[in-house]
Design an enzyme around this catalytic site. Structure first.
Site, PDB file in Angstrom:
ATOM      1  CG  HIS A 121      -1.934   0.980   1.258  1.00 41.87           C
ATOM      2  ND1 HIS A 121      -3.295   0.872   0.623  1.00 41.87           N
ATOM      3  CD2 HIS A 121      -1.920   2.300   1.839  1.00 41.87           C
ATOM      4  CE1 HIS A 121      -3.859   2.277   1.065  1.00 41.87           C
ATOM      5  NE2 HIS A 121      -3.256   2.608   1.656  1.00 41.87           N
ATOM      6  CG  ASP A 153      -1.020   5.555   2.707  1.00 44.35           C
ATOM      7  OD1 ASP A 153      -2.171   5.561   2.280  1.00 44.35           O
ATOM      8  OD2 ASP A 153      -0.496   4.872   3.618  1.00 44.35           O
ATOM      9  CG  MET A 186      -0.555  11.398   2.062  1.00 47.73           C
ATOM     10  SD  MET A 186      -0.366  11.768   3.901  1.00 47.73           S
ATOM     11  CE  MET A 186      -0.639   9.639   4.509  1.00 47.73           C
ATOM     12  CG  ASP A 200      -5.809   3.288   4.638  1.00 47.76           C
ATOM     13  OD1 ASP A 200      -4.684   2.845   5.440  1.00 47.76           O
ATOM     14  OD2 ASP A 200      -5.509   3.830   3.985  1.00 47.76           O
TER      15      ASP A 200
HETATM   16  C1  DX5 Z   1      -3.438   7.263   6.335  1.00 48.12           C
HETATM   17  C2  DX5 Z   1      -3.101   6.155   5.381  1.00 48.12           C
HETATM   18  C3  DX5 Z   1      -2.845   4.815   6.107  1.00 48.12           C
HETATM   19  C4  DX5 Z   1      -2.076   4.688   7.097  1.00 48.12           C
HETATM   20  C5  DX5 Z   1      -2.243   3.554   8.084  1.00 48.12           C
HETATM   21  O1  DX5 Z   1      -3.925   8.495   5.752  1.00 48.12           O
HETATM   22  O2  DX5 Z   1      -3.912   6.205   4.406  1.00 48.12           O
HETATM   23  O3  DX5 Z   1      -2.652   4.005   4.872  1.00 48.12           O
HETATM   24  O4  DX5 Z   1      -0.514   4.583   6.547  1.00 48.12           O
HETATM   25  O5  DX5 Z   1      -1.426   3.280   8.949  1.00 48.12           O
HETATM   26  P1  DX5 Z   1      -1.795   2.711  10.203  1.00 48.12           P
HETATM   27  O6  DX5 Z   1      -1.891   1.387   9.933  1.00 48.12           O
HETATM   28  O7  DX5 Z   1      -0.638   3.115  11.254  1.00 48.12           O
HETATM   29  O8  DX5 Z   1      -3.186   3.469  10.657  1.00 48.12           O
HETATM   30 ZN    ZN Z   2      -3.855   4.513   2.846  1.00 52.62          ZN
END
Ligand code: DX5
Ligand code: ZN
Length: 218
Positions: free
Chosen positions: A33, A35, A37, A175
């Site tokens: 996965h 992320d 941003m 998520d």
């Molecule tokens: C948050 C992200 C998640 C995050 C999850 O904005 O989209 O994917 O990395 O991390 P944990 O498992 O630590 O909540």
């Molecule tokens: Zn995510």
């Protein structure tokens, strides 16, 4: 139903990515996965397409790319080109979502839509017949390591029921704040993919931690 584990590399150090990808490549996780941003849609900045492209050569795992960005249409092609297998953008972006879905599906990539905790699940209904996965956020998007929001479980159930009643084929990915306990609650509510960041990376051995999470649910 089989549970897919999608470790979020956001939980690890960006200076250590080759090693992290290797550890995940050796694990039972089927997805990785990412992320993305942009410091605009969410109050945090991570990485862009070049970062994903550099890691693409190192594993054949499914790249599950979660775009927490505005102006999705402007940047979508870049994320398609770097080898994403699943591209998920947010329901809350102010764009024509059907156009975005078409652009992704035209390239034979799976399309997903993510919804924030404050967004009503019914807003996603009209897209469920044309997407491959929905990401239900169980934390406010932006940062790893937050606590699971139990009030989102009802939303998972509602979406899962709607998918079943309408005979649709859409994966439900969770998520945020996933661990053994919260993961179980989500699977019971109808989810089949679990993203896990800090829970895995806080353990000593990433491969083992990932395998244990996989084995626990499969
Ligand atoms: C948050 C992200 C998640 C995050 C999850 O904005 O989209 O994917 O990395 O991390 P944990 O498992 O630590 O909540
Ligand atoms: Zn995510």
């Amino acid at each position: 139903m089989k549970t897919i584990i999608s470790p979020s590399i956001l939980g690890g150090s960006f200076s250590n990515m080759e090693k992290i990808i290797k550890s995940l490549d050796n694990s039972k996780a089927e997805y990785i996965h990412f992320d993305v941003m942009d410091g605009d849609f969410v109050p945090n900045l991570t990485f862009g397409p070049q970062f994903i492209s550099n890691l693409r050569q190192q594993t054949k795992k499914v790249f599950d790319v979660h775009l927490m960005i505005n102006r999705v249409g402007k940047f979508l092609d870049n994320y398609i080109k770097v080898g994403s297998d699943i591209l998920t953008f947010h329901l809350e972006v102010e764009e024509n979502l059907h156009d975005l879905i078409k652009e992704i599906k035209n390239k034979n990539i799976k399309a997903g839509i993510a919804i924030k905790p404050n967004t009503n699940w019914e807003e996603i209904k009209e897209y469920l017949s044309v997407i491959d996965q929905v990401i239900v956020m169980t934390v406010d998007p932006g940062f790893g390591g937050q606590s699971f929001m139990h009030d989102q479980v009802e939303k998972i159930k509602n979406i899962s029921n709607y998918i079943e009643e309408n005979n649709l084929k859409v994966d439900i990915e969770i998520d945020g704040g996933v661990n053994y306990e919260t993961g179980r609650v989500c699977l019971d509510a109808g989810a089949n993919i679990l993203v896990a960041g800090s829970f895995l990376f806080n353990q000593e051995n990433l491969t083992e931690a990932t395998n244990e999470l996989y084995n626990f649910f499969n």
